[in-house]
Structures are given as C-alpha cells and as structure tokens.
Design a protein around this motif. Structure first.
Motif, PDB file in Angstrom:
ATOM      1  N   MET A 257      11.141 -18.260  47.665  1.00 15.31           N
ATOM      2  CA  MET A 257      10.194 -18.075  46.590  1.00 15.31           C
ATOM      3  C   MET A 257      10.700 -16.979  45.651  1.00 15.31           C
ATOM      4  N   ALA A 258      10.577 -17.186  44.364  1.00 17.89           N
ATOM      5  CA  ALA A 258      11.056 -16.225  43.380  1.00 17.89           C
ATOM      6  C   ALA A 258      10.146 -15.005  43.338  1.00 17.89           C
ATOM      7  N   VAL A 259      10.792 -13.835  43.296  1.00 20.66           N
ATOM      8  CA  VAL A 259      10.052 -12.584  43.237  1.00 20.66           C
ATOM      9  C   VAL A 259      10.429 -11.874  41.944  1.00 20.66           C
ATOM     10  N   PRO A 260       9.465 -11.407  41.179  1.00 23.45           N
ATOM     11  CA  PRO A 260       9.808 -10.722  39.938  1.00 23.45           C
ATOM     12  C   PRO A 260      10.530  -9.399  40.205  1.00 23.45           C
ATOM     13  N   LYS A 261      11.438  -9.057  39.306  1.00 24.15           N
ATOM     14  CA  LYS A 261      12.185  -7.801  39.446  1.00 24.15           C
ATOM     15  C   LYS A 261      11.288  -6.624  39.094  1.00 24.15           C
ATOM     16  N   LYS A 262      11.701  -5.449  39.594  1.00 19.03           N
ATOM     17  CA  LYS A 262      10.979  -4.240  39.223  1.00 19.03           C
ATOM     18  C   LYS A 262      11.320  -3.895  37.774  1.00 19.03           C
ATOM     19  N   ARG A 263      10.394  -3.252  37.125  1.00 17.69           N
ATOM     20  CA  ARG A 263      10.587  -2.881  35.729  1.00 17.69           C
ATOM     21  C   ARG A 263      11.516  -1.682  35.641  1.00 17.69           C
ATOM     22  N   ILE A 264      12.501  -1.730  34.733  1.00 18.63           N
ATOM     23  CA  ILE A 264      13.423  -0.624  34.527  1.00 18.63           C
ATOM     24  C   ILE A 264      12.798   0.338  33.514  1.00 18.63           C
ATOM     25  N   SER A 265      12.876   1.624  33.809  1.00 16.48           N
ATOM     26  CA  SER A 265      12.291   2.616  32.905  1.00 16.48           C
ATOM     27  C   SER A 265      13.048   2.618  31.575  1.00 16.48           C
ATOM     28  N   ILE A 266      12.370   3.044  30.532  1.00 18.66           N
ATOM     29  CA  ILE A 266      12.952   3.048  29.182  1.00 18.66           C
ATOM     30  C   ILE A 266      14.173   3.964  29.091  1.00 18.66           C
ATOM     31  N   PRO A 267      14.143   5.194  29.654  1.00 15.73           N
ATOM     32  CA  PRO A 267      15.349   6.034  29.571  1.00 15.73           C
ATOM     33  C   PRO A 267      16.563   5.412  30.265  1.00 15.73           C
ATOM     34  N   LYS A 268      16.339   4.816  31.435  1.00 15.92           N
ATOM     35  CA  LYS A 268      17.450   4.197  32.159  1.00 15.92           C
ATOM     36  C   LYS A 268      17.990   3.001  31.377  1.00 15.92           C
ATOM     37  N   LYS A 269      17.093   2.254  30.751  1.00 13.13           N
ATOM     38  CA  LYS A 269      17.488   1.101  29.948  1.00 13.13           C
ATOM     39  C   LYS A 269      18.342   1.535  28.762  1.00 13.13           C
ATOM     40  N   SER A 270      17.949   2.635  28.103  1.00 12.06           N
ATOM     41  CA  SER A 270      18.698   3.098  26.931  1.00 12.06           C
ATOM     42  C   SER A 270      20.054   3.666  27.343  1.00 12.06           C
ATOM     43  N   ILE A 271      20.134   4.315  28.502  1.00  8.51           N
ATOM     44  CA  ILE A 271      21.413   4.829  28.994  1.00  8.51           C
ATOM     45  C   ILE A 271      22.378   3.676  29.240  1.00  8.51           C
ATOM     46  N   ARG A 272      21.905   2.643  29.909  1.00  9.00           N
ATOM     47  CA  ARG A 272      22.754   1.482  30.190  1.00  9.00           C
ATOM     48  C   ARG A 272      23.194   0.782  28.910  1.00  9.00           C
ATOM     49  N   LYS A 273      22.291   0.698  27.952  1.00  8.54           N
ATOM     50  CA  LYS A 273      22.596   0.053  26.678  1.00  8.54           C
ATOM     51  C   LYS A 273      23.664   0.833  25.924  1.00  8.54           C
ATOM     52  N   ASN A 274      23.554   2.188  25.944  1.00 13.86           N
ATOM     53  CA  ASN A 274      24.531   3.020  25.262  1.00 13.86           C
ATOM     54  C   ASN A 274      25.910   2.918  25.903  1.00 13.86           C
ATOM     55  N   ILE A 275      25.964   2.830  27.230  1.00 15.80           N
ATOM     56  CA  ILE A 275      27.243   2.655  27.922  1.00 15.80           C
ATOM     57  C   ILE A 275      27.865   1.328  27.509  1.00 15.80           C
TER      58      ILE A 275
END
Length: 53
Positions: free
Chosen positions: A1-19
């Motif tokens: 059964m599919a389980v939704p992923k946990k939500r990534i925090s905005i700061p962590k998302k922006s760090i990954r995007k910048n990398i």
C-alpha cells in the motif's frame, strides 16, 4: 500500500535546491571557460584545426 512521504521543511528544501542550482552554475562556468580558451587558441585539452583560405 502506498504511504505518503513526510513533508520536507522549507529551509531544507531551499538548501537542496541551491546545491542543485550550484551544480548547473559550475557546469556553465566550465563550458564558458572552455569556449573562451578555444576561441583565443589557448586550449591545452583540445586540438582545433585552423582553416586557412
């Protein structure tokens, strides 16, 4: 059964995007540097055949 992923925090998302963006920046910088060296004839890694008329 599919389980939704946990939500990534905005700061962590922006760090990954910048990398990810920084990788594209370095690739573009290397390509530009190579183009400059090829156009000036200072390239040591490429052999460019000059066509003379």
């Amino acid at each position: 059964m599919a389980v939704p992923k946990k939500r990534i925090s905005i700061p962590k998302k922006s760090i990954r995007k910048n990398i990810w963006k920084k990788g594209g920046y370095w690739a573009a910088l290397k390509a530009y540097s190579l183009a400059i060296s090829l156009s000036t004839g200072n390239s040591k890694s490429f052999i460019v055949r000059k066509i003379s008329n």
